[in-house]
Design a protein around this motif. Sequence first.
Motif, short mmCIF file in Angstrom:
data_model
loop_
_atom_site.label_atom_id
_atom_site.label_comp_id
_atom_site.label_asym_id
_atom_site.label_seq_id
_atom_site.Cartn_x
_atom_site.Cartn_y
_atom_site.Cartn_z
N PRO A 4 55.75 -23.61 -0.48
CA PRO A 4 54.78 -22.81 -1.22
C PRO A 4 55.50 -21.85 -2.16
CG PRO A 4 54.96 -22.05 1.06
CD PRO A 4 55.72 -23.33 0.97
N ASP A 5 54.86 -21.55 -3.26
CA ASP A 5 55.39 -20.61 -4.24
C ASP A 5 54.81 -19.23 -3.92
OD1 ASP A 5 55.89 -19.01 -6.43
OD2 ASP A 5 55.56 -20.60 -7.89
N PRO A 6 55.62 -18.30 -3.38
CA PRO A 6 55.09 -17.00 -2.97
C PRO A 6 54.43 -16.23 -4.10
CG PRO A 6 57.30 -17.33 -2.08
CD PRO A 6 57.06 -18.43 -3.06
N ILE A 7 55.03 -16.24 -5.28
CA ILE A 7 54.46 -15.49 -6.39
C ILE A 7 53.13 -16.08 -6.83
CG2 ILE A 7 54.79 -14.78 -8.78
CD1 ILE A 7 56.51 -13.23 -6.82
N ALA A 8 53.06 -17.42 -6.91
CA ALA A 8 51.79 -18.07 -7.27
C ALA A 8 50.71 -17.76 -6.24
CB ALA A 8 51.99 -19.58 -7.40
N GLU A 9 51.10 -17.72 -4.96
CA GLU A 9 50.13 -17.39 -3.92
C GLU A 9 49.63 -15.96 -4.06
OE1 GLU A 9 51.87 -18.20 -0.13
OE2 GLU A 9 51.46 -20.35 -0.24
N ILE A 10 50.55 -15.05 -4.41
CA ILE A 10 50.15 -13.65 -4.58
C ILE A 10 49.19 -13.51 -5.76
CG2 ILE A 10 51.00 -11.37 -5.28
CD1 ILE A 10 53.53 -12.01 -3.58
N ILE A 11 49.48 -14.21 -6.86
CA ILE A 11 48.57 -14.18 -8.01
C ILE A 11 47.19 -14.68 -7.60
CG2 ILE A 11 48.08 -15.17 -10.28
CD1 ILE A 11 51.11 -15.22 -10.78
N ALA A 12 47.16 -15.78 -6.85
CA ALA A 12 45.88 -16.35 -6.41
C ALA A 12 45.13 -15.37 -5.51
CB ALA A 12 46.12 -17.67 -5.68
N GLU A 13 45.86 -14.70 -4.62
CA GLU A 13 45.22 -13.72 -3.71
C GLU A 13 44.63 -12.56 -4.48
OE1 GLU A 13 48.30 -12.65 -1.03
OE2 GLU A 13 48.26 -14.56 0.07
N ARG A 14 45.38 -12.05 -5.47
CA ARG A 14 44.87 -10.92 -6.25
C ARG A 14 43.65 -11.34 -7.08
NH1 ARG A 14 44.68 -7.49 -3.91
NH2 ARG A 14 44.07 -6.21 -5.70
N LEU A 15 43.68 -12.53 -7.65
CA LEU A 15 42.54 -13.01 -8.42
C LEU A 15 41.30 -13.13 -7.54
CD1 LEU A 15 44.23 -15.74 -10.65
CD2 LEU A 15 43.36 -13.51 -11.39
N THR A 16 41.50 -13.67 -6.32
CA THR A 16 40.37 -13.80 -5.39
C THR A 16 39.81 -12.44 -5.03
OG1 THR A 16 41.27 -15.86 -4.46
CG2 THR A 16 39.68 -14.64 -3.11
N ALA A 17 40.70 -11.47 -4.76
CA ALA A 17 40.25 -10.12 -4.39
C ALA A 17 39.50 -9.46 -5.54
CB ALA A 17 41.46 -9.26 -3.99
N LEU A 18 39.99 -9.61 -6.75
CA LEU A 18 39.31 -9.01 -7.90
C LEU A 18 37.98 -9.68 -8.19
CD1 LEU A 18 42.36 -8.48 -10.28
CD2 LEU A 18 41.03 -6.71 -9.15
N GLN A 19 37.92 -10.98 -8.02
CA GLN A 19 36.65 -11.68 -8.20
C GLN A 19 35.63 -11.21 -7.18
OE1 GLN A 19 38.10 -15.69 -7.97
NE2 GLN A 19 38.14 -15.97 -10.18
N ASP A 217 54.39 -17.46 -14.77
CA ASP A 217 53.88 -16.62 -13.70
C ASP A 217 54.28 -15.16 -13.90
OD1 ASP A 217 52.58 -18.67 -12.47
OD2 ASP A 217 53.95 -18.86 -10.78
N ALA A 218 55.47 -14.93 -14.46
CA ALA A 218 55.89 -13.56 -14.73
C ALA A 218 54.94 -12.91 -15.73
CB ALA A 218 57.32 -13.55 -15.26
N MET A 219 54.55 -13.65 -16.78
CA MET A 219 53.64 -13.11 -17.77
C MET A 219 52.26 -12.87 -17.17
SD MET A 219 53.50 -12.22 -21.04
CE MET A 219 52.66 -10.79 -20.36
N ALA A 220 51.79 -13.83 -16.38
CA ALA A 220 50.47 -13.69 -15.76
C ALA A 220 50.44 -12.52 -14.79
CB ALA A 220 50.09 -14.99 -15.05
N LEU A 221 51.48 -12.41 -13.96
CA LEU A 221 51.52 -11.34 -12.97
C LEU A 221 51.64 -9.98 -13.63
CD1 LEU A 221 51.52 -10.50 -10.04
CD2 LEU A 221 53.98 -10.99 -9.94
N ARG A 222 52.45 -9.91 -14.67
CA ARG A 222 52.59 -8.64 -15.41
C ARG A 222 51.24 -8.21 -15.98
NH1 ARG A 222 56.22 -8.30 -20.95
NH2 ARG A 222 55.13 -6.50 -21.90
N CYS A 223 50.51 -9.14 -16.60
CA CYS A 223 49.21 -8.83 -17.17
C CYS A 223 48.23 -8.40 -16.09
CB CYS A 223 48.68 -10.04 -17.93
SG CYS A 223 47.06 -9.81 -18.70
N LEU A 224 48.22 -9.12 -14.98
CA LEU A 224 47.29 -8.83 -13.90
C LEU A 224 47.58 -7.48 -13.27
CD1 LEU A 224 44.96 -9.97 -12.20
CD2 LEU A 224 46.67 -10.99 -10.69
N MET A 225 48.86 -7.20 -13.03
CA MET A 225 49.24 -5.93 -12.41
C MET A 225 48.88 -4.75 -13.31
SD MET A 225 52.96 -4.66 -11.01
CE MET A 225 53.65 -4.45 -12.68
#
Length: 297
Positions: A4-19, A217-225
Amino acid sequence: MSNPDPIAEIIAERLTALQAAQRLSAWSLIVSFFGDAIGPRGGVVSAGTVQSVMQRLGIGAGAVRTAISRLSAEGWIERTREGRNSFYRLSGDVEETVLAAERRIYAASSLLPSNSPRSLLIAPGPLPDTSLQALETSGALQIAPQVILCFAPGSELPAALRLPGATLAETQTLAPGRAMRDQIALARQESEMEALRQAYAPVSRSLEANEPLSPEDAMALRCLMIHEWRRVALRVLAVPADLVDANDPEPETRSLIAAIYARLLGASEAWLDANATTPSGPLPPADPRLACRFRPA
């Protein structure tokens, strides 16, 4: 089976929480992306670049078009066309608003020096609407229906807070009681700060462990954070350091966000170099001030 990709999983978790919390706004994400990533790189970027980042964050092309139309109609974004391609930039009319927000978002601290002046204003009656509106812009705190705590000398208060018949007391020191401390804690967004710190602590641990991180993922996570941090940072009341509790979570949360941001910066900028375009080609080099975000002035 691949690991599993930990960073991709974290992005998915944050997106789910925000939704789930109904906080995944395409409108706000796009503004965050422009202010954080595109502003320092010339301010103009193609529609395709915006759509790529938003798609990685679970925002479909239709939602992006709707958000851009709204931003354009409300004067936030200007759209131009070059042949078959569309390009966007933040409107010049909102540049000062964006710059003022950036000063708070990327500051090293929101705390004022302990020797900052403070004024206690007691109004003779209910606060008029103009005074209530001035509270936020002036950085003042309403601690009771007719009592306002201001972190400035009385002579520097906005006209809307200099009420006829009001009592004004200036002091360099103040020993707030429990009720006032509770009001300060609310204005400092303590619960939101702590929740954000807990949400992004796993990101810090993954990055410190040198987990694989793709530029996308770095760009997506930076934007999301920054989207999440911006929402809280712009609501935090700046107060003298001596008025906050020792367990105020803002310094630790801000430090965490700053550390993650620094680790994401190189890879996310590499993604922009490789994928983002302007009418004349690739994005220009970043403004040197980009590297100074979250650092003391």
